[in-house]
Design a protein around this motif. Structure first.
Motif, PDB file in Angstrom:
ATOM      1  N   VAL A 196       0.863  -1.183   0.000  1.00 40.03           N
ATOM      2  CA  VAL A 196       0.000   0.000   0.000  1.00 40.03           C
ATOM      3  C   VAL A 196       0.899   1.231   0.000  1.00 40.03           C
ATOM      4  CG1 VAL A 196      -1.674   1.316   1.388  1.00 40.03           C
ATOM      5  CG2 VAL A 196      -1.884  -1.152   1.231  1.00 40.03           C
ATOM      6  N   VAL A 197       0.423   2.293  -0.620  1.00 40.75           N
ATOM      7  CA  VAL A 197       1.090   3.594  -0.541  1.00 40.75           C
ATOM      8  C   VAL A 197       0.104   4.561   0.101  1.00 40.75           C
ATOM      9  CG1 VAL A 197       2.032   5.525  -1.859  1.00 40.75           C
ATOM     10  CG2 VAL A 197       2.521   3.187  -2.571  1.00 40.75           C
ATOM     11  N   LYS A 198       0.586   5.322   1.070  1.00 40.41           N
ATOM     12  CA  LYS A 198      -0.257   6.325   1.728  1.00 40.41           C
ATOM     13  C   LYS A 198       0.270   7.704   1.348  1.00 40.41           C
ATOM     14  CE  LYS A 198      -0.138   6.952   6.246  1.00 40.41           C
ATOM     15  NZ  LYS A 198      -0.335   6.771   7.692  1.00 40.41           N
ATOM     16  N   ARG A 199      -0.652   8.575   0.967  1.00 38.86           N
ATOM     17  CA  ARG A 199      -0.264   9.942   0.587  1.00 38.86           C
ATOM     18  C   ARG A 199      -1.340  10.913   1.049  1.00 38.86           C
ATOM     19  NH1 ARG A 199      -3.737  11.115  -3.362  1.00 38.86           N
ATOM     20  NH2 ARG A 199      -4.438   9.472  -4.751  1.00 38.86           N
ATOM     21  N   ARG A 200      -1.007  12.175   1.049  1.00 38.20           N
ATOM     22  CA  ARG A 200      -1.977  13.225   1.394  1.00 38.20           C
ATOM     23  C   ARG A 200      -3.091  13.254   0.362  1.00 38.20           C
ATOM     24  NH1 ARG A 200      -2.234  14.570   6.214  1.00 38.20           N
ATOM     25  NH2 ARG A 200      -0.373  15.375   7.179  1.00 38.20           N
ATOM     26  N   TYR A 201      -4.298  13.491   0.820  1.00 37.77           N
ATOM     27  CA  TYR A 201      -5.454  13.634  -0.059  1.00 37.77           C
ATOM     28  C   TYR A 201      -5.448  15.038  -0.638  1.00 37.77           C
ATOM     29  CZ  TYR A 201     -10.349  13.777  -1.538  1.00 37.77           C
ATOM     30  OH  TYR A 201     -11.505  13.904  -2.259  1.00 37.77           O
ATOM     31  N   GLU A 202      -5.457  15.117  -1.964  1.00 37.45           N
ATOM     32  CA  GLU A 202      -5.338  16.421  -2.633  1.00 37.45           C
ATOM     33  C   GLU A 202      -6.494  17.355  -2.331  1.00 37.45           C
ATOM     34  OE1 GLU A 202      -4.987  14.911  -6.567  1.00 37.45           O
ATOM     35  OE2 GLU A 202      -3.049  14.011  -6.135  1.00 37.45           O
ATOM     36  N   GLY A 203      -7.680  16.825  -2.085  1.00 32.00           N
ATOM     37  CA  GLY A 203      -8.843  17.665  -1.830  1.00 32.00           C
ATOM     38  C   GLY A 203      -8.944  18.162  -0.407  1.00 32.00           C
ATOM     39  N   ASP A 204      -8.122  17.622   0.492  1.00 32.82           N
ATOM     40  CA  ASP A 204      -8.197  17.987   1.900  1.00 32.82           C
ATOM     41  C   ASP A 204      -6.840  17.682   2.527  1.00 32.82           C
ATOM     42  OD1 ASP A 204      -8.649  18.270   4.605  1.00 32.82           O
ATOM     43  OD2 ASP A 204     -10.293  16.839   4.701  1.00 32.82           O
ATOM     44  N   ALA A 205      -6.078  18.713   2.837  1.00 27.02           N
ATOM     45  CA  ALA A 205      -4.715  18.535   3.335  1.00 27.02           C
ATOM     46  C   ALA A 205      -4.668  17.778   4.666  1.00 27.02           C
ATOM     47  CB  ALA A 205      -4.028  19.883   3.492  1.00 27.02           C
ATOM     48  N   ARG A 206      -5.808  17.698   5.365  1.00 30.75           N
ATOM     49  CA  ARG A 206      -5.815  17.001   6.653  1.00 30.75           C
ATOM     50  C   ARG A 206      -5.946  15.489   6.486  1.00 30.75           C
ATOM     51  NH1 ARG A 206     -10.851  19.759   9.089  1.00 30.75           N
ATOM     52  NH2 ARG A 206     -11.436  19.205   6.989  1.00 30.75           N
ATOM     53  N   GLY A 207      -6.402  15.027   5.331  1.00 28.99           N
ATOM     54  CA  GLY A 207      -6.666  13.605   5.154  1.00 28.99           C
ATOM     55  C   GLY A 207      -5.615  12.894   4.338  1.00 28.99           C
ATOM     56  N   ASN A 208      -5.624  11.586   4.417  1.00 28.68           N
ATOM     57  CA  ASN A 208      -4.721  10.748   3.645  1.00 28.68           C
ATOM     58  C   ASN A 208      -5.511   9.757   2.809  1.00 28.68           C
ATOM     59  OD1 ASN A 208      -2.033  11.553   4.529  1.00 28.68           O
ATOM     60  ND2 ASN A 208      -2.655  10.787   6.535  1.00 28.68           N
ATOM     61  N   VAL A 209      -4.855   9.273   1.759  1.00 27.01           N
ATOM     62  CA  VAL A 209      -5.426   8.266   0.869  1.00 27.01           C
ATOM     63  C   VAL A 209      -4.495   7.064   0.881  1.00 27.01           C
ATOM     64  CG1 VAL A 209      -5.934   7.733  -1.552  1.00 27.01           C
ATOM     65  CG2 VAL A 209      -6.525   9.969  -0.627  1.00 27.01           C
ATOM     66  N   ALA A 210      -5.083   5.884   0.924  1.00 28.41           N
ATOM     67  CA  ALA A 210      -4.311   4.639   0.807  1.00 28.41           C
ATOM     68  C   ALA A 210      -4.570   4.079  -0.582  1.00 28.41           C
ATOM     69  CB  ALA A 210      -4.742   3.639   1.872  1.00 28.41           C
ATOM     70  N   THR A 211      -3.489   3.716  -1.273  1.00 34.78           N
ATOM     71  CA  THR A 211      -3.580   3.169  -2.625  1.00 34.78           C
ATOM     72  C   THR A 211      -2.920   1.804  -2.651  1.00 34.78           C
ATOM     73  OG1 THR A 211      -3.417   5.419  -3.527  1.00 34.78           O
ATOM     74  CG2 THR A 211      -3.038   3.588  -5.055  1.00 34.78           C
ATOM     75  N   LEU A 212      -3.597   0.844  -3.254  1.00 34.04           N
ATOM     76  CA  LEU A 212      -3.072  -0.510  -3.385  1.00 34.04           C
ATOM     77  C   LEU A 212      -1.979  -0.524  -4.444  1.00 34.04           C
ATOM     78  CD1 LEU A 212      -3.674  -3.415  -2.334  1.00 34.04           C
ATOM     79  CD2 LEU A 212      -5.130  -3.690  -4.353  1.00 34.04           C
ATOM     80  N   THR A 213      -0.863  -1.139  -4.134  1.00 34.19           N
ATOM     81  CA  THR A 213       0.232  -1.281  -5.098  1.00 34.19           C
ATOM     82  C   THR A 213       0.040  -2.583  -5.879  1.00 34.19           C
ATOM     83  OG1 THR A 213       1.641  -2.537  -3.596  1.00 34.19           O
ATOM     84  CG2 THR A 213       1.830  -0.099  -3.511  1.00 34.19           C
ATOM     85  N   PRO A 214       0.781  -2.753  -6.979  1.00 36.92           N
ATOM     86  CA  PRO A 214       0.725  -4.040  -7.686  1.00 36.92           C
ATOM     87  C   PRO A 214       1.076  -5.226  -6.767  1.00 36.92           C
ATOM     88  CG  PRO A 214       1.743  -2.407  -9.092  1.00 36.92           C
ATOM     89  CD  PRO A 214       1.574  -1.757  -7.737  1.00 36.92           C
ATOM     90  N   GLU A 215       2.022  -5.044  -5.857  1.00 37.55           N
ATOM     91  CA  GLU A 215       2.378  -6.093  -4.895  1.00 37.55           C
ATOM     92  C   GLU A 215       1.203  -6.396  -3.966  1.00 37.55           C
ATOM     93  OE1 GLU A 215       4.260  -8.885  -2.376  1.00 37.55           O
ATOM     94  OE2 GLU A 215       4.488  -8.351  -4.476  1.00 37.55           O
ATOM     95  N   GLY A 216       0.509  -5.345  -3.521  1.00 38.65           N
ATOM     96  CA  GLY A 216      -0.658  -5.543  -2.669  1.00 38.65           C
ATOM     97  C   GLY A 216      -1.775  -6.271  -3.400  1.00 38.65           C
ATOM     98  N   LEU A 217      -1.969  -5.933  -4.663  1.00 33.93           N
ATOM     99  CA  LEU A 217      -2.986  -6.612  -5.464  1.00 33.93           C
ATOM    100  C   LEU A 217      -2.630  -8.086  -5.627  1.00 33.93           C
ATOM    101  CD1 LEU A 217      -5.564  -6.475  -7.138  1.00 33.93           C
ATOM    102  CD2 LEU A 217      -4.154  -5.833  -9.107  1.00 33.93           C
ATOM    103  N   ARG A 218      -1.373  -8.373  -5.879  1.00 36.46           N
ATOM    104  CA  ARG A 218      -0.937  -9.762  -6.002  1.00 36.46           C
ATOM    105  C   ARG A 218      -1.181 -10.527  -4.701  1.00 36.46           C
ATOM    106  NH1 ARG A 218       2.749 -12.971  -4.445  1.00 36.46           N
ATOM    107  NH2 ARG A 218       4.058 -11.441  -3.412  1.00 36.46           N
ATOM    108  N   ARG A 219      -0.855  -9.885  -3.570  1.00 39.95           N
ATOM    109  CA  ARG A 219      -1.037 -10.536  -2.261  1.00 39.95           C
ATOM    110  C   ARG A 219      -2.498 -10.857  -1.993  1.00 39.95           C
ATOM    111  NH1 ARG A 219       2.084 -12.918   1.038  1.00 39.95           N
ATOM    112  NH2 ARG A 219       1.326 -11.790   2.817  1.00 39.95           N
ATOM    113  N   VAL A 220      -3.394  -9.923  -2.282  1.00 40.83           N
ATOM    114  CA  VAL A 220      -4.811 -10.173  -2.000  1.00 40.83           C
ATOM    115  C   VAL A 220      -5.372 -11.214  -2.971  1.00 40.83           C
ATOM    116  CG1 VAL A 220      -5.883  -8.310  -3.375  1.00 40.83           C
ATOM    117  CG2 VAL A 220      -6.965  -9.070  -1.268  1.00 40.83           C
ATOM    118  N   GLN A 221      -4.914 -11.195  -4.204  1.00 45.68           N
ATOM    119  CA  GLN A 221      -5.356 -12.208  -5.171  1.00 45.68           C
ATOM    120  C   GLN A 221      -4.857 -13.598  -4.774  1.00 45.68           C
ATOM    121  OE1 GLN A 221      -3.850 -10.363  -8.762  1.00 45.68           O
ATOM    122  NE2 GLN A 221      -5.865  -9.534  -9.290  1.00 45.68           N
TER     123      GLN A 221
END
Length: 150
Positions: free
Chosen positions: A87-112
């Motif tokens: 997973v990659v976590k980054r700041r949410y562009e629409g709200d500087a107080r929040g964060n977004v978690a994004t699944l990486t290709p490795e994370g997708l492979r793990r869940v699959q």
């Protein structure tokens, strides 16, 4: 003394069985996943929710809600998954107080890779033990309960 009507014998049996299931089932599902995949049930549920989300990403608050985890717990889980490159976590562009978690290709492979293990565990521990004719009705009833708890 309570003004509530006592449970009937059938209601009491259902209630006690449900309490046992809510404690024992997550532990059993977690053991099955951890032993076979190295993922905890919580990590699997986080990865699964991200895999199903648009662009494979969710705001942390939405991910916490979808997984029924507290804000601090979802942060710890996502941080651990990020340390493993799932997973990659980054700041949410629409709200500087929040964060977004994004699944990486490795994370997708793990869940699959973990999905067949989780499916087999769900079948063995619950689905195959139920009367197939009642599953649709039970699903509706438990969804109604879950909706009230949310």
């Amino acid at each position: 003394m309570s003004d509530e009507e006592p449970l009937t014998d059938h209601e009491e049996r259902l209630w006690r069985a449900l309490l046992r299931v809510t404690v024992a089932l997550p532990r059993s599902l977690d053991d099955d996943l951890l032993r076979s995949t190295g993922l905890t049930l919580t990590e699997y549920v986080v990865l699964m929710n991200l895999s199903e989300a648009e662009n494979r990403e969710l705001r942390m608050t939405d991910l916490a809600s979808a997984t029924a985890l507290s804000a601090s717990r979802i942060t710890r889980v996502v941080d651990a998954l990020q340390n493993r490159g799932q997973v990659v976590k980054r700041r949410y562009e629409g709200d500087a107080r929040g964060n977004v978690a994004t699944l990486t290709p490795e994370g997708l492979r793990r869940v699959q890779d973990a999905y067949p293990v989780h499916l087999a565990s769900a079948r063995k521990r619950v689905v195959d033990l139920l009367d197939g004719r009642s599953v649709a009705a039970m699903a509706r009833q438990f969804e109604a309960v879950a909706d009230k708890l949310d």
